[in-house]
Structure formats: structure tokens, C-alpha cells
Design an enzyme around this catalytic site. Sequence first.
Site, PDB file in Angstrom:
ATOM      1  N   ASP A 258       0.933  -1.140   0.215  1.00 41.71           N
ATOM      2  CA  ASP A 258       0.017  -0.050  -0.152  1.00 41.71           C
ATOM      3  C   ASP A 258       0.789   1.359  -0.024  1.00 41.71           C
ATOM      4  O   ASP A 258       0.475   2.204  -0.630  1.00 41.71           O
ATOM      5  CB  ASP A 258      -0.795  -0.075   1.123  1.00 41.71           C
ATOM      6  CG  ASP A 258      -1.974  -0.962   1.229  1.00 41.71           C
ATOM      7  OD1 ASP A 258      -2.756  -1.092   2.168  1.00 41.71           O
ATOM      8  OD2 ASP A 258      -2.152  -1.635   0.200  1.00 41.71           O
TER       9      ASP A 258
ATOM     10  N   SER B  71     -38.902  -2.384   5.383  1.00 43.33           N
ATOM     11  CA  SER B  71     -38.500  -3.470   6.072  1.00 43.33           C
ATOM     12  C   SER B  71     -39.417  -4.472   5.582  1.00 43.33           C
ATOM     13  O   SER B  71     -40.400  -4.100   4.991  1.00 43.33           O
ATOM     14  CB  SER B  71     -38.233  -3.564   7.405  1.00 43.33           C
ATOM     15  OG  SER B  71     -39.330  -2.249   7.845  1.00 43.33           O
TER      16      SER B  71
ATOM     17  N   GLU C 182     -36.384 -17.775   0.604  1.00 45.00           N
ATOM     18  CA  GLU C 182     -34.892 -17.153   0.744  1.00 45.00           C
ATOM     19  C   GLU C 182     -34.258 -17.084   1.963  1.00 45.00           C
ATOM     20  O   GLU C 182     -34.954 -16.996   2.903  1.00 45.00           O
ATOM     21  CB  GLU C 182     -34.652 -15.879  -0.223  1.00 45.00           C
ATOM     22  CG  GLU C 182     -35.465 -15.963  -1.441  1.00 45.00           C
ATOM     23  CD  GLU C 182     -35.478 -14.452  -2.106  1.00 45.00           C
ATOM     24  OE1 GLU C 182     -35.006 -13.474  -1.414  1.00 45.00           O
ATOM     25  OE2 GLU C 182     -35.843 -14.428  -3.080  1.00 45.00           O
TER      26      GLU C 182
ATOM     27  N   LYS D 193     -32.722 -15.414   4.766  1.00 44.34           N
ATOM     28  CA  LYS D 193     -32.540 -14.020   5.228  1.00 44.34           C
ATOM     29  C   LYS D 193     -31.260 -13.749   6.041  1.00 44.34           C
ATOM     30  O   LYS D 193     -30.997 -14.048   7.061  1.00 44.34           O
ATOM     31  CB  LYS D 193     -33.721 -13.453   6.207  1.00 44.34           C
ATOM     32  CG  LYS D 193     -33.908 -12.100   6.463  1.00 44.34           C
ATOM     33  CD  LYS D 193     -35.309 -11.891   7.185  1.00 44.34           C
ATOM     34  CE  LYS D 193     -35.480 -10.372   7.258  1.00 44.34           C
ATOM     35  NZ  LYS D 193     -34.465  -9.705   8.301  1.00 44.34           N
TER      36      LYS D 193
ATOM     37  N   ARG E 283     -28.986   1.295   3.414  1.00 42.60           N
ATOM     38  CA  ARG E 283     -30.562   1.618   3.360  1.00 42.60           C
ATOM     39  C   ARG E 283     -30.618   2.647   4.160  1.00 42.60           C
ATOM     40  O   ARG E 283     -31.590   3.394   3.664  1.00 42.60           O
ATOM     41  CB  ARG E 283     -30.826   0.321   4.317  1.00 42.60           C
ATOM     42  CG  ARG E 283     -32.419   0.255   4.426  1.00 42.60           C
ATOM     43  CD  ARG E 283     -32.816  -0.912   5.159  1.00 42.60           C
ATOM     44  NE  ARG E 283     -34.356  -0.718   5.563  1.00 42.60           N
ATOM     45  CZ  ARG E 283     -34.791   0.044   6.776  1.00 42.60           C
ATOM     46  NH1 ARG E 283     -33.910   0.663   7.383  1.00 42.60           N
ATOM     47  NH2 ARG E 283     -35.983   0.004   6.941  1.00 42.60           N
TER      48      ARG E 283
ATOM     49  N   LYS F  88     -39.416 -15.696  11.134  1.00 43.25           N
ATOM     50  CA  LYS F  88     -38.213 -15.699  12.042  1.00 43.25           C
ATOM     51  C   LYS F  88     -38.114 -17.083  12.526  1.00 43.25           C
ATOM     52  O   LYS F  88     -39.331 -17.366  13.359  1.00 43.25           O
ATOM     53  CB  LYS F  88     -38.513 -14.647  13.144  1.00 43.25           C
ATOM     54  CG  LYS F  88     -38.389 -13.181  12.405  1.00 43.25           C
ATOM     55  CD  LYS F  88     -37.050 -12.812  12.364  1.00 43.25           C
ATOM     56  CE  LYS F  88     -36.907 -11.362  11.735  1.00 43.25           C
ATOM     57  NZ  LYS F  88     -35.470 -10.754  12.164  1.00 43.25           N
TER      58      LYS F  88
ATOM     59  N   CYS G 168     -15.135 -14.503  51.858  1.00 45.55           N
ATOM     60  CA  CYS G 168     -14.706 -13.714  50.844  1.00 45.55           C
ATOM     61  C   CYS G 168     -13.599 -14.102  50.244  1.00 45.55           C
ATOM     62  O   CYS G 168     -12.556 -14.309  50.811  1.00 45.55           O
ATOM     63  CB  CYS G 168     -14.758 -12.230  51.407  1.00 45.55           C
ATOM     64  SG  CYS G 168     -14.146 -11.328  49.885  1.00 45.55           S
TER      65      CYS G 168
ATOM     66  N   CYS H 221     -10.821 -11.089  50.621  1.00 43.86           N
ATOM     67  CA  CYS H 221     -10.370 -10.501  51.907  1.00 43.86           C
ATOM     68  C   CYS H 221     -10.496 -11.785  52.943  1.00 43.86           C
ATOM     69  O   CYS H 221      -9.871 -11.706  54.094  1.00 43.86           O
ATOM     70  CB  CYS H 221     -10.852  -9.325  52.326  1.00 43.86           C
ATOM     71  SG  CYS H 221     -12.606  -9.467  52.915  1.00 43.86           S
TER      72      CYS H 221
END
Length: 670
Positions: A30, A80, A109, A111, A138, A312, A408, A411
Site C-alpha cells: 500500500d 423493511s 430465501e 434472510k 439502507r 423468524k 470472601c 479478603c
Amino acid sequence: MTFEEYTELKKKIDYHMDRYYNEDAPEISDYEYDQLMQELKKAEKENPEWVTPDSPSQKIGGTAKREAGVKVTHNVPMLSIEDVFDPEEVRAWVNKVQEMHPGAQFSVEQKIDGLSMSLRYRRKADGNGMELTLAETRGDGLIGEDVTTNALVIPDVKRSLDIDADYLELRGEVYMTHEDFDKFNEIQIRDGKKEAANPRNLAAGTLRQLDSAVTKERGLRMFIFNIQDGPAELMAGHADGMKALSDAGVPTVFHKKCATADEVIEVIDQIGEMRSELPFDIDGAVVKIDQVAYRNDFPSGSKYTSGHIAYKYPPEERVITMDEILIDVGRTGKLTFTGLFHDSETGKPARLCGTNVSRATLHNQDYINEMKIGIGGKYKLFKSGEIIPKLNGCVEEPAEVFTAPDRCPVCGEVLEREEDTADIRCINPACPAQLSRTIAYFTSLNCMNIMGLGDQLVEALITEGYLNNYADIYKLKEHRDELISKGTIGKEKNTDKLLNNIENSKSNEPARLLTALGIRNVGQRTAKTIMQHFKSIDELMSASAEQLQEIPDVGATTANDIVHFFANEGNKKIIEEFREAGLTMENPETEEGGSALAGLTIVVTGTLPTLGRKEATELIEKNGGKCTGSVSKKTSYLVAGEAAGSKLTKAQSLGIPVITEEELLNMIKQ
Ligand SMILES: [Zn+2]
């Protein structure tokens, strides 16, 4: 540079540009490429008459930087698709369509879970095929963003199409494969940077990059799923149109043509089964009417694309095996449990909705008991969209259900289980896990009131090892020079200012120190009441729970909390450190305060040499005086410090005596 050399350079850049953008096989770095472009631009600046539209400097893709936020209005709104969650709803919709158009066919299809982009192609100037003129996101459906430069580095986006038409508008989904997503996150982890949440988010961020080299490096793909606009022969039947695109080398989304509702549901099931094997994420199946002309008869609400529905699938679920349960002590002392696991089937992190999941929060002991969580147990795990992964029932019980420890882990103090919640807490205020919180409380306004020791600074001082408990605050001055050279607090001035505030806090009355210790149930008011009954912190420390309960407002719980606190060796040591640092441990002799200022109304203004505004007010009131905010004829004295303003002027005009802080202190001493 001669014109011949310039022409050669153009050719050279064109060649490398093509290797880079179209062949995906650059021959030079690059950096070298950029050098050639710089040379070209320099020559063009010196000889503007040489520049023609076909110069690499004038072409799309030739400039690596995309201009952000260039808005484009969609020719066809990108709406949508309405979601349905029940296969029967799909059947009902198919039947409704076929009632009106008995010959209607459907395309089912995948999605793809990515972001939509639309591509505009126009016939080339020489008439041979078409070329990409615009790629747009979109956006809000009506207006999108021009991302043409970045679209051109996506190998699936064809720069030119061998299709005989004047205009063509394609719509598709830009996505990222699991492989590219994982690769990105591995690098992020290696570099200590934030991981991307899921492939969709990363794809969106990548498409909108300013530097198309970044877009190219991360790797985006695209499937075309619809022809929005174009010649009539491509717009009649959806499947035929997709076939024509496919023949022209355009990657199209997985689709199958169906004639009946049963066939539609069968393909939906097929796609559902493919789901976990696909190298990319899908979030449903789209069912659309194949005959494009019929679509407008079935608008499904104004914000939805007509003639389409999206099915869905239920959330993905995996079975995982629990490997380890981590215990953490949060800033508030609350214990949190995190389960670490692997996918029982693959042995790797569970793959759900495009992310690798290998840990989940286990909330509290009640949840752990209810779910029968333990090492070696197997559980269902699900995740839906961006929601946190959740265990969803035990499949195989572990040999032993996990039980939280009694002490604990940080501690070693005995833990408390709260009665009304299932939370388990470490209530030791000196617990290192809670250090930043206890220090913030210690220094707060109603406690030791140390200004300038904010959350971020506290965190930094803890990280750098200066603060291991709140008594260490008073040892910071020993590190003054080091702190200044490191710039942890700031330069000399700010460092000294803070150290000075810390020094000043040593003279606070013991009730403040008692509050600051953060003993459970001992807040500001209780601490004040308690210290009215004891001469000193030492006297309080040797008090029994019975003695403490004699004090009004102090119940059995509070009394026990206090006794428990002072019985702790670590806490005793900290109190000793406070004493050594010179903090005030005893109440002042004149416990009730004097009456030196009785009957006087005093106003304080400006910055006093040593007392803060609040301290001055307290001092005046403690000695029987009345403190007010504004100067009037009734004012007895105005205590004026530096930068006293209108109050001083007013006092002078009313003939009210103006005194200094020193004079005020002398009045009290008498
Ligand atoms: Zn602890």
C-alpha cells in the site's frame, strides 16, 4: 516529468489499481502504491492541462478515502419486511395471495443477517454492458448513505455487468463470514482492543469505514436478493431475474421457487436446518411473491415491502457443559458468579447468533440451586439477537451443585447472605475488591470531605499501588515528588492542592471519621448521635453491644455491626494508621460549642484563607451565631475573604463591620 513519463505512470497505477481492487492480488505494498499516487498528483498539480477524467486520481477507487455522510435518496424506498413467527401465519399469507392470484408462485430465501445495500448500474458510455454508478446503504429506508468507494472493494460487488439494459437497481445484503469475524476479533484481543459484538455490527461498521483499505482488509461479502428496477424481462418473474444475474456472475442469495404453501413451509424448514452449518448468519427466511406484478396487491402496512414476509426462526439453542464457576466480588461487595463452559457437541465455545459464547452470568445462589448448576453439568443455552446468553434448563445434572463459599475470596472475611434477596455480600469495608467504592465514600462530602479525589483518580492511584486501603490516603504526601513526576494527580499545583485538602481533613471531628469508615447501618446521622455519647473513637471501640444499644437510634443490628467492625484486626490496624497520621480521634473539649457568637448574625463572603464556606458556617453556628446568605441592616458582621464582591460593597454602605477570618477565630477563642 515529461508527458511520456506521466502516461507511463498512469498506466502503471491503473495496473496496480486493478490488481488491488478487482483481482484481490496486489503486487506492491500500500505504501508503494501511495507513493506512485503522490507522484502522479504532483505531476498533475504542476501540469493541470494533462489531467483527463480517466486519470487514476479522478476515478472511484483511486481515492482511498470516502467522504462520510453523503446522503442519497433511494429511487425505490428500502422498506423493511414484516416478521412472522409461526409457520401457520406463513400458510395463511400464502393462501391469501393465492385466493386473489391462483397462479401465484413464491420464492423462499435465506434472510442474511447483515445490512442492506442497493447498487445502481447504468449502461456504459461505449454501449457495452453496464457499470456501477452508485452504492448506497439502507439508511432510514428513504435516504441512505453513499458507500460506493467501499462497495467497490467487496469482491461480490461487480464493477461492471454484461447485461443489456440502460438501468438496473439491485438490492442485497452485505455480510461478514464467521471466519472473517473471528479473525477480526482475534486481532482485537491481541491488540487489547474491544471485540466486535457480532458479524452484523462489524459488517455495518466496516461498510461505513472512511478508509476503503480497511473495508477491503476486513472482508465483506454480498448476496443480491432482489431486482428493484430494471428492464421488463428481468422484472417479470423473480426467479428468472435471479437466474439472469447469476448467469452474469452476480452472487445471489439461496432461493427456491415454490408453488404451494406446503412447499413454502418445507423450504423454510430446510433453511432452518442449514442454519447452524452456514459460514455466515441468517436471521430468518424471506417468502416473496415470484410474480413481481402481483406484489403491490399485498402491501403489508406502509413501512413494509409489499408482497414479502419474513419468517423468524425460534432462538438458536445449544447444549453446553459447565467447566468452571468464577466468583467475583463487585465494587459493592456483592458476589457474582460466572459460568465458563464449552459446547457439549463441538468442544468449542457455543456458536449462537453469530457469536462465540463461553461464559454466562449465574446470578445468585438461588438461581444456581434452581438450575442445578455445577461442574460437569449440561445445560441448554440460548441467545436471541443482542440479548445476553442465558441458560435454559438442565439437561444432565452435575455430580454436585455449586455452593458459594462462606468467606470472601478476596479478603477472607465471613460473607453475609441478605435475607430478602438471594445476594451474598462481603461487608468488610476494607475489602480490597471494594476499595475504589469505599475510598470514594470515605472522601465524600458528608464523610471526610476531601475535594479533588475523583473516581478516575482513585482508580489510577489504586492501580499504581498507592492506595491499598483508605488509610493510605494520608500517606500520599510521602510520594509527592513521584506523583508529580508521573503526573498521576496533575502538575505540582494540583498535586499540592489535593495533598493540602487531605491534610485539612485530619482536623475533621471524629463523627465524620466514624461516618467515613462505612460501617453498615452507620450513616451520617447515626455517627453524629453515637459520637455525642463517646469522648473518642477509642472509647467507642471499647464499647460493648449492650452499651451501644443504650444510645437512642442504635438498635441491636447496628450495635453488632459496630462491634464486629472494630473487632476485625485489619480494621484495628487501619484505625491505628489514622491515629499515627494525626487524624482527630477525640471530640473537642468544648463539646457543646461556645456561645461566643450568641445573638450575632454573620454573613461570610469571598474565599477565606483556611476555612471552606461550609466549615465557616458550621463554626459560627456551633458557637451560637446565626449565619445568613445576604447582607442586611440586621447583619452583625461580614466575614470577608479574597475576591469579596457585592456583599462587601453593601456591608460597607450600610456601615456593617467587616472582619477577617482571623478576627472571627479570635472572637470564638475569647
Ligand atoms: Zn471481601
